[in-house]
Design an enzyme around this catalytic site. Structure first.
Site, PDB file in Angstrom:
ATOM      1  N   HIS A  16       0.839  -1.187   0.000  1.00  0.00           N
ATOM      2  CA  HIS A  16       0.000   0.000   0.000  1.00  0.00           C
ATOM      3  C   HIS A  16       0.882   1.248   0.000  1.00  0.00           C
ATOM      4  O   HIS A  16       1.971   1.238   0.576  1.00  0.00           O
ATOM      5  CB  HIS A  16      -0.896   0.018   1.243  1.00  0.00           C
ATOM      6  CG  HIS A  16      -1.779  -1.188   1.333  1.00  0.00           C
ATOM      7  ND1 HIS A  16      -2.095  -1.780   2.526  1.00  0.00           N
ATOM      8  CD2 HIS A  16      -2.408  -1.916   0.385  1.00  0.00           C
ATOM      9  CE1 HIS A  16      -2.887  -2.814   2.317  1.00  0.00           C
ATOM     10  NE2 HIS A  16      -3.078  -2.930   1.014  1.00  0.00           N
ATOM     11  N   LYS A  56       4.738   6.567   7.905  1.00  0.00           N
ATOM     12  CA  LYS A  56       4.252   5.602   8.894  1.00  0.00           C
ATOM     13  C   LYS A  56       5.383   5.181   9.820  1.00  0.00           C
ATOM     14  O   LYS A  56       6.529   5.035   9.391  1.00  0.00           O
ATOM     15  CB  LYS A  56       3.709   4.345   8.209  1.00  0.00           C
ATOM     16  CG  LYS A  56       2.502   4.582   7.339  1.00  0.00           C
ATOM     17  CD  LYS A  56       2.080   3.297   6.644  1.00  0.00           C
ATOM     18  CE  LYS A  56       0.933   3.545   5.698  1.00  0.00           C
ATOM     19  NZ  LYS A  56       0.636   2.367   4.883  1.00  0.00           N
ATOM     20  N   TYR A 107       0.305   1.331  13.603  1.00  0.00           N
ATOM     21  CA  TYR A 107       0.868   2.290  12.655  1.00  0.00           C
ATOM     22  C   TYR A 107       0.593   3.689  13.192  1.00  0.00           C
ATOM     23  O   TYR A 107      -0.570   4.046  13.389  1.00  0.00           O
ATOM     24  CB  TYR A 107       0.163   2.244  11.305  1.00  0.00           C
ATOM     25  CG  TYR A 107       0.200   0.985  10.517  1.00  0.00           C
ATOM     26  CD1 TYR A 107       0.951   0.928   9.357  1.00  0.00           C
ATOM     27  CD2 TYR A 107      -0.562  -0.127  10.862  1.00  0.00           C
ATOM     28  CE1 TYR A 107       0.958  -0.223   8.571  1.00  0.00           C
ATOM     29  CE2 TYR A 107      -0.557  -1.270  10.092  1.00  0.00           C
ATOM     30  CZ  TYR A 107       0.197  -1.309   8.955  1.00  0.00           C
ATOM     31  OH  TYR A 107       0.202  -2.430   8.189  1.00  0.00           O
ATOM     32  N   ASP A 163      -6.233  -6.414  -2.448  1.00  0.00           N
ATOM     33  CA  ASP A 163      -4.803  -6.669  -2.648  1.00  0.00           C
ATOM     34  C   ASP A 163      -4.562  -7.696  -3.757  1.00  0.00           C
ATOM     35  O   ASP A 163      -3.584  -7.599  -4.499  1.00  0.00           O
ATOM     36  CB  ASP A 163      -4.141  -7.115  -1.352  1.00  0.00           C
ATOM     37  CG  ASP A 163      -3.954  -5.976  -0.364  1.00  0.00           C
ATOM     38  OD1 ASP A 163      -4.092  -4.793  -0.761  1.00  0.00           O
ATOM     39  OD2 ASP A 163      -3.672  -6.259   0.821  1.00  0.00           O
TER      40      ASP A 163
END
Length: 184
Positions: A62, A72, A132, A175
């Site tokens: 991603h 992140k 995250y 995905d």
């Protein structure tokens, strides 16, 4: 805290010092002054996410369009993940390069990835949990994905979990339908 840059510029692995005694363990998971000294930038926190995964769950690759981009700071708080960072920044000399780090609840490492980098995690144990810290709130209009199994990237995904049993990769429909990586 030990901080070193990965093979992908703009991605860092952070390994905290752990202090153990009869009560358990204490560590500093994030310290702004050390982070800024090593990376040359602050972490502007806008959102915190938590994901729990069964062994074999593969999330990603991603990334968020840059700009605005999303940095992140990723930490495994239970179990283990293989964390993979991919350079998807157009014009970057390391475009398409990837690197990986084992994140687990033993060494308690974290990975920081700057805006424009792609990210994927593979759970190596049931109930593995990752958090995250994100520099941008979820913005679906900027979010994209690349096929994590695309041979053009050549990511060497583990096929065995921490318990020694074979991993069956499980991906979301989104995905699985992700477009391929486009080399330059």
């Amino acid at each position: 805290m030990e901080i070193r840059e990965l093979a992908v510029p703009g991605a860092w692995v952070l390994t905290p010092r752990q202090f153990r005694d009869e009560r358990g363990v204490f560590l500093e998971q994030f310290k702004a002054s050390e982070f800024e000294k090593a990376t040359g930038r602050p972490l502007d926190l806008k959102q915190v996410n938590c994901s729990v995964s069964a062994a074999g769950v593969l999330r990603g690759i991603h990334y968020t369009e840059d700009p605005p981009g999303q940095a992140k700071y990723v930490t495994c708080v239970r179990g283990a993940f293989l964390d993979v960072v991919v350079d998807l920044r157009p014009g970057s000399p390391s475009y398409g390069r990837w690197d990986s780090v084992l994140l687990d609840d033993v060494d308690r490492r974290s990975v920081f990835l700057a805006e424009g980098l792609g990210h994927a995690i593979l759970s190596l144990a049931d109930e593995s949990t990752v958090t995250y810290l994100c520099s941008l709130e979820y913005s679906p209009e900027f979010d994209h994905e690349i096929d994590a199994l695309d041979p053009a990237l050549g990511i060497d995904w583990p096929r065995v979990g921490l318990d020694g049993r074979p991993l069956t990769l499980v991906r979301s429909p989104k995905d699985e339908a992700a477009p391929p990586f486009i080399p330059r």
